[in-house]
Write an enzyme that holds these catalytic residues in place. Sequence first.
Site, PDB file in Angstrom:
ATOM      1  N   CYS A  12       0.861  -1.182   0.000  1.00  0.00           N
ATOM      2  CA  CYS A  12       0.000   0.000   0.000  1.00  0.00           C
ATOM      3  C   CYS A  12       0.903   1.240   0.000  1.00  0.00           C
ATOM      4  O   CYS A  12       2.129   1.119   0.155  1.00  0.00           O
ATOM      5  CB  CYS A  12      -0.859   0.002   1.266  1.00  0.00           C
ATOM      6  SG  CYS A  12       0.172   0.023   2.752  1.00  0.00           S
ATOM      7  N   HIS A  74       3.921   1.817  11.717  1.00  0.00           N
ATOM      8  CA  HIS A  74       2.810   1.571  12.647  1.00  0.00           C
ATOM      9  C   HIS A  74       2.601   2.708  13.647  1.00  0.00           C
ATOM     10  O   HIS A  74       1.588   2.739  14.327  1.00  0.00           O
ATOM     11  CB  HIS A  74       3.068   0.249  13.384  1.00  0.00           C
ATOM     12  CG  HIS A  74       3.533  -0.840  12.460  1.00  0.00           C
ATOM     13  ND1 HIS A  74       4.865  -1.111  12.251  1.00  0.00           N
ATOM     14  CD2 HIS A  74       2.844  -1.669  11.638  1.00  0.00           C
ATOM     15  CE1 HIS A  74       4.987  -2.086  11.365  1.00  0.00           C
ATOM     16  NE2 HIS A  74       3.779  -2.439  10.965  1.00  0.00           N
ATOM     17  N   HIS A 124      -0.540  -4.897  19.667  1.00  0.00           N
ATOM     18  CA  HIS A 124      -0.051  -4.545  18.329  1.00  0.00           C
ATOM     19  C   HIS A 124       0.633  -3.170  18.412  1.00  0.00           C
ATOM     20  O   HIS A 124       0.141  -2.268  19.090  1.00  0.00           O
ATOM     21  CB  HIS A 124      -1.217  -4.511  17.342  1.00  0.00           C
ATOM     22  CG  HIS A 124      -0.776  -4.358  15.922  1.00  0.00           C
ATOM     23  ND1 HIS A 124      -0.403  -3.141  15.399  1.00  0.00           N
ATOM     24  CD2 HIS A 124      -0.601  -5.264  14.927  1.00  0.00           C
ATOM     25  CE1 HIS A 124      -0.042  -3.308  14.142  1.00  0.00           C
ATOM     26  NE2 HIS A 124      -0.150  -4.603  13.831  1.00  0.00           N
ATOM     27  N   GLU A 126       0.758  -0.651  16.475  1.00  0.00           N
ATOM     28  CA  GLU A 126      -0.077   0.517  16.122  1.00  0.00           C
ATOM     29  C   GLU A 126      -0.992   0.882  17.290  1.00  0.00           C
ATOM     30  O   GLU A 126      -1.218   2.069  17.574  1.00  0.00           O
ATOM     31  CB  GLU A 126      -0.912   0.208  14.867  1.00  0.00           C
ATOM     32  CG  GLU A 126      -1.753   1.409  14.443  1.00  0.00           C
ATOM     33  CD  GLU A 126      -2.624   1.131  13.230  1.00  0.00           C
ATOM     34  OE1 GLU A 126      -2.203   0.364  12.332  1.00  0.00           O
ATOM     35  OE2 GLU A 126      -3.740   1.685  13.177  1.00  0.00           O
ATOM     36  N   CYS A 194      -8.696   2.493   6.694  1.00  0.00           N
ATOM     37  CA  CYS A 194      -7.747   2.722   5.602  1.00  0.00           C
ATOM     38  C   CYS A 194      -8.188   2.127   4.255  1.00  0.00           C
ATOM     39  O   CYS A 194      -8.682   1.006   4.193  1.00  0.00           O
ATOM     40  CB  CYS A 194      -6.415   2.134   6.051  1.00  0.00           C
ATOM     41  SG  CYS A 194      -5.425   1.534   4.733  1.00  0.00           S
ATOM     42  N   SER A 222       1.718  -9.900  10.725  1.00  0.00           N
ATOM     43  CA  SER A 222       1.083  -8.820   9.969  1.00  0.00           C
ATOM     44  C   SER A 222      -0.429  -8.870  10.163  1.00  0.00           C
ATOM     45  O   SER A 222      -1.102  -9.793   9.690  1.00  0.00           O
ATOM     46  CB  SER A 222       1.443  -8.967   8.484  1.00  0.00           C
ATOM     47  OG  SER A 222       0.593  -8.162   7.708  1.00  0.00           O
TER      48      SER A 222
HETATM   49  O1  0CH Z   1      -0.938  -5.070   9.297  1.00  0.00           O
HETATM   50  P1  0CH Z   1      -0.016  -4.572  10.312  1.00  0.00           P
HETATM   51  O2  0CH Z   1      -0.535  -3.365  11.043  1.00  0.00           O
HETATM   52  O3  0CH Z   1       0.425  -5.634  11.301  1.00  0.00           O
HETATM   53  O4  0CH Z   1       1.312  -4.008   9.625  1.00  0.00           O
HETATM   54  P2  0CH Z   1       2.110  -4.472   8.349  1.00  0.00           P
HETATM   55  O5  0CH Z   1       1.921  -5.896   8.069  1.00  0.00           O
HETATM   56  O6  0CH Z   1       3.499  -3.990   8.555  1.00  0.00           O
HETATM   57  O7  0CH Z   1       1.446  -3.678   7.139  1.00  0.00           O
HETATM   58  C1  0CH Z   1       1.592  -2.313   6.979  1.00  0.00           C
HETATM   59  C2  0CH Z   1       0.564  -1.543   7.750  1.00  0.00           C
HETATM   60  C3  0CH Z   1       1.229  -0.577   8.681  1.00  0.00           C
HETATM   61  C4  0CH Z   1       0.320   0.253   9.553  1.00  0.00           C
HETATM   62  O8  0CH Z   1      -0.968   0.432   9.093  1.00  0.00           O
HETATM   63 FE1  SF4 Z   2      -0.962   0.905   4.459  1.00  0.00          FE
HETATM   64 FE2  SF4 Z   2      -3.330   1.638   5.344  1.00  0.00          FE
HETATM   65 FE3  SF4 Z   2      -1.460   0.912   7.069  1.00  0.00          FE
HETATM   66 FE4  SF4 Z   2      -1.239   3.189   5.768  1.00  0.00          FE
HETATM   67  S1  SF4 Z   2      -2.818   2.689   7.241  1.00  0.00           S
HETATM   68  S2  SF4 Z   2       0.361   1.667   6.060  1.00  0.00           S
HETATM   69  S3  SF4 Z   2      -2.131   2.718   3.783  1.00  0.00           S
HETATM   70  S4  SF4 Z   2      -2.412  -0.402   5.552  1.00  0.00           S
END
Ligand code: 0CH
Ligand code: SF4
Length: 307
Positions: A12, A74, A124, A126, A194, A222
Amino acid sequence: MRVILAQPRGFCAGVVRAIEIVERALKQYGPPVYVLHEIIHNRYVVESLSDRGACFVEDLSAVPLGAVMIFSAHGVAKVVEKKARERGLKVFDATCPLVTKVHLQGQNYAANGRRVILVGHAGHPEVIGTMGRIDGPVHLVQTETDVDALEIPTHMPVAYVTQTTLSVDETRGILTSLERRFTDIVGPDVSDICYATQNRQSAVRELSRRADVLLVVGAPNSSNSNRLREIGVESGVPSYLLADGSELDPAWVCDAETVGITAGASAPDSMVEDVLESLRRICVIDVTVLAGIQENVRFRLPAELAT
Ligand code: 0CH
Ligand code: SF4
């Protein structure tokens, strides 16, 4: 064997930006560049950046005073920023702008006297970051059952915000329960989750109608990748999360006529290719891409790294 790839899938805009921040910081400042937490939840991305001089840490006390430091996509709590200032670190923030948007929503609600409820998964990064950005108590809700257990009076003004990578359907249920439970409640519409999360979830739901087996390329830690696999399971399709082709078990696909493949927002395209290679070693495959949304979102880099 027919293989159908979901559209959209994989990186993304927030992930592209986060990786680019590390790459540009390495180029501009030279190694080592420190990164707090995995920049995104993917071992291959982390290893490739480590090979180029990025140094991944889980605590700022491991970072030398005055070093270049990057916060992961995050997001981080305010206390982390404070600690970075105290250590004189040169910080670049790779927090996705859509995560920052949630931080700002939460801060505004708290400033307006509302008790904030965060819908998300405990532990998590985030969620830890978002909770640590909002002044005053933040109540974490993970399920509809948690809503009933909230120790907040029914008539107290409350507001909710959500983690960006949740299941849209599950979150809709939780928000409905919250709206039933409180008389004065505000928060963004569920469609405010998102764009990348929503698009990948809609695409995998569509794909699950056509596939006998679903393969989700992504890391076990993830969140968004795990949600994609769950949608496959909910649709009645045997669904597996795998990091790369080496994790493909031939038994998963041996009886399938059509295999669906998607990838989490943190899974590189090269890993999807790797899974396709593993399938080719099992049988002849015919690969098509499902029609779907073409994304053209891009987020601006920090000014100092933009040129
Ligand atoms: O899906 P999460 O939040 O575990 O993170 P990721 O796999 O590193 O993907 C990117 C999303 C990052 C924050 O929205
Ligand atoms: Fe990707 Fe959405 Fe996470 Fe931003 S909030 S990093 S666009 S998944």
